[in-house]
Design an enzyme around this catalytic site. Structure first.
Site, PDB file in Angstrom:
ATOM      1  N   GLU A  26       0.822  -1.212   0.000  1.00 34.53           N
ATOM      2  CA  GLU A  26       0.000   0.000   0.000  1.00 34.53           C
ATOM      3  C   GLU A  26       0.863   1.273   0.000  1.00 34.53           C
ATOM      4  O   GLU A  26       2.051   1.218   0.320  1.00 34.53           O
ATOM      5  CB  GLU A  26      -0.957   0.022   1.194  1.00 34.53           C
ATOM      6  CG  GLU A  26      -0.267   0.061   2.557  1.00 34.53           C
ATOM      7  CD  GLU A  26      -1.158   0.600   3.668  1.00 34.53           C
ATOM      8  OE1 GLU A  26      -1.615   1.748   3.563  1.00 34.53           O
ATOM      9  OE2 GLU A  26      -1.378  -0.138   4.654  1.00 34.53           O
ATOM     10  N   LYS A 161      -3.413  -1.977  15.659  1.00 34.71           N
ATOM     11  CA  LYS A 161      -2.964  -1.260  16.855  1.00 34.71           C
ATOM     12  C   LYS A 161      -4.101  -1.145  17.859  1.00 34.71           C
ATOM     13  O   LYS A 161      -5.268  -1.049  17.487  1.00 34.71           O
ATOM     14  CB  LYS A 161      -2.501   0.139  16.476  1.00 34.71           C
ATOM     15  CG  LYS A 161      -1.220   0.150  15.674  1.00 34.71           C
ATOM     16  CD  LYS A 161      -0.618   1.539  15.677  1.00 34.71           C
ATOM     17  CE  LYS A 161       0.645   1.558  14.844  1.00 34.71           C
ATOM     18  NZ  LYS A 161       0.378   1.835  13.429  1.00 34.71           N
TER      19      LYS A 161
HETATM   20  N1  PSU Z   1      -3.149   1.436  10.862  1.00 37.57           N
HETATM   21  C1  PSU Z   1      -1.820   1.414  11.033  1.00 37.57           C
HETATM   22  N2  PSU Z   1      -1.041   1.975  10.083  1.00 37.57           N
HETATM   23  C2  PSU Z   1      -1.563   2.549   8.958  1.00 37.57           C
HETATM   24  C3  PSU Z   1      -2.973   2.558   8.789  1.00 37.57           C
HETATM   25  C4  PSU Z   1      -3.728   1.993   9.752  1.00 37.57           C
HETATM   26  O1  PSU Z   1      -1.341   0.910  12.025  1.00 37.57           O
HETATM   27  O2  PSU Z   1      -0.818   3.071   8.123  1.00 37.57           O
HETATM   28  C5  PSU Z   1      -3.559   3.156   7.540  1.00 37.57           C
HETATM   29  C6  PSU Z   1      -3.790   2.058   6.499  1.00 37.57           C
HETATM   30  O3  PSU Z   1      -3.612   2.596   5.203  1.00 37.57           O
HETATM   31  C7  PSU Z   1      -5.249   1.712   6.731  1.00 37.57           C
HETATM   32  C8  PSU Z   1      -5.836   3.064   7.040  1.00 37.57           C
HETATM   33  O4  PSU Z   1      -5.868   1.105   5.630  1.00 37.57           O
HETATM   34  O5  PSU Z   1      -4.844   3.711   7.828  1.00 37.57           O
HETATM   35  C9  PSU Z   1      -7.155   2.967   7.749  1.00 37.57           C
HETATM   36  O6  PSU Z   1      -7.728   4.238   7.875  1.00 37.57           O
HETATM   37  P1  PSU Z   1      -9.220   4.403   8.441  1.00 37.57           P
HETATM   38  O7  PSU Z   1      -9.149   4.027   9.884  1.00 37.57           O
HETATM   39  O8  PSU Z   1      -9.525   5.864   8.234  1.00 37.57           O
HETATM   40  O9  PSU Z   1     -10.098   3.498   7.635  1.00 37.57           O
END
Ligand code: PSU
Ligand code: MN
Length: 304
Positions: A26, A161
């Site tokens: 990604e 996390k």
């Molecule tokens: N969690 C992490 N590192 C990240 C992300 C999430 O520990 O880099 C990033 C990833 O790209 C994930 C996105 O798909 O955040 C999720 O965002 P949201 O919670 O807004 O859906």
């Protein structure tokens, strides 16, 4: 599957045509997840690790409204340097970015979507989004979970996390029929930590076992992905007390400031990083390498 907005680079196209293993990566982790220049260095190293394992890397991003499966080192540098100035692109942003010809950093959601369009089965990352703490009021559930429910791509991560409600995240995945695998463990890993106190659905100990599960899922005609959780290597794992204190503080600050929507995850990640200093960045980089290695091995077993 052909798509008029999709560009698959030569190396990736050739690998797919020849039935070679390919691993998607990604780009939100590059532009939003780490500071420059470590982000570029890490992204290039991840590709190198995948190649050393005998697979082909396909870093995924949106550039000028084109969905890219496979980036050049120059494009990776561009994404890393521009950083958070590049829009974080989730499913709801895809059509707008293509229509307007803009750049987008792909999250787990959009990376899965573009990988699937390109015919890539495996995807390695750090952590996924999930059900946020307090979601019973805010309804903040990452689109990543919905994508896992619907798109047949296997995602290798280090768990999620504890900025999230990990218990509710597992409940959501269960409801939507997404198998959660622990690599060499029955306990769901929590990114910086190997422990969450929660159980995954199945423990699997070899890449072959995991590849066979994916084959069975496909043969059964089941839609949706599979989540493989790979614990951070022991030597890079962080002290649970230190990391959990930082997370609790970050969550409290977000609440006080009223941070919400697409901003909350980047806010929490950045705050946790600040509060734990450079230690968490090093752990983050190492677990991504570890996941890239496992994803390559599963991809190899899958194409056999
Ligand atoms: N969690 C992490 N590192 C990240 C992300 C999430 O520990 O880099 C990033 C990833 O790209 C994930 C996105 O798909 O955040 C999720 O965002 P949201 O919670 O807004 O859906
Ligand atoms: Mn959200």
């Amino acid at each position: 599957m052909l798509n008029q907005y999709l560009d698959i680079n030569e190396e990736v196209k050739e690998a797919l045509e020849q039935g070679k293993p390919v691993v998607a990566l990604e780009s939100t982790i590059i532009s939003h997840g780490m500071p420059y220049p470590q982000n570029v260095e890490t992204a290039l190293n991840v590709e190198k690790i995948i190649r050393e394992e005998g697979a082909v890397p396909a870093t995924i991003a949106i550039i000028g409204g084109r969905l890219k499966a496979g980036l050049t080192p120059e494009e990776i540098e561009y994404f890393g340097k521009k950083g958070t100035a590049i829009a974080k692109a989730s499913r709801r942003d895809l059509a707008a970015l293509c229509a307007k010809g803009e750049d987008g950093a792909t999250t787990v959601t959009t990376t899965m979507m573009i990988a699937h369009m390109a015919g890539i089965k495996l995807f390695a990352t750090g952590g996924i989004g999930g059900v946020h703490r307090g979601a019973e009021k805010t309804m903040d559930i990452s689109a990543d979970l919905e994508e896992l429910a619907n798109t047949p791509v296997m995602v290798v991560c280090a768990g999620a996390k504890a900025i999230l409600d990990l218990h509710l995240t597992l409940e959501y995945l269960e409801t939507h029929g997404v198998p959660v695998i622990g690599y060499g463990t029955k306990e769901l890993p929590a990114f910086y930590s190997r422990h969450s106190g929660l159980e995954v659905d199945y423990r699997m100990d070899t890449p072959e076992e995991i590849a066979n599960l994916f084959k069975a899922q496909t043969a059964l005609g089941l839609r949706g992905g599979i989540l493989v959780t790979n614990p951070i290597p022991e030597e890079y794992a962080m002290d649970d007390t230190i990391i959990n204190q930082a997370i609790d503080q970050a969550v409290q600050e977000a609440e006080e400031k009223g941070v919400h929507g697409k901003e909350i995850t980047p806010f929490l990640l950045a705050r946790v990083k600040e509060l734990t200093g450079g230690d968490s960045l090093d752990s983050n980089i190492q677990l991504v390498y570890n996941n890239a290695r496992l994803a390559s091995r599963i991809a190899k077993a899958y194409v056999k």
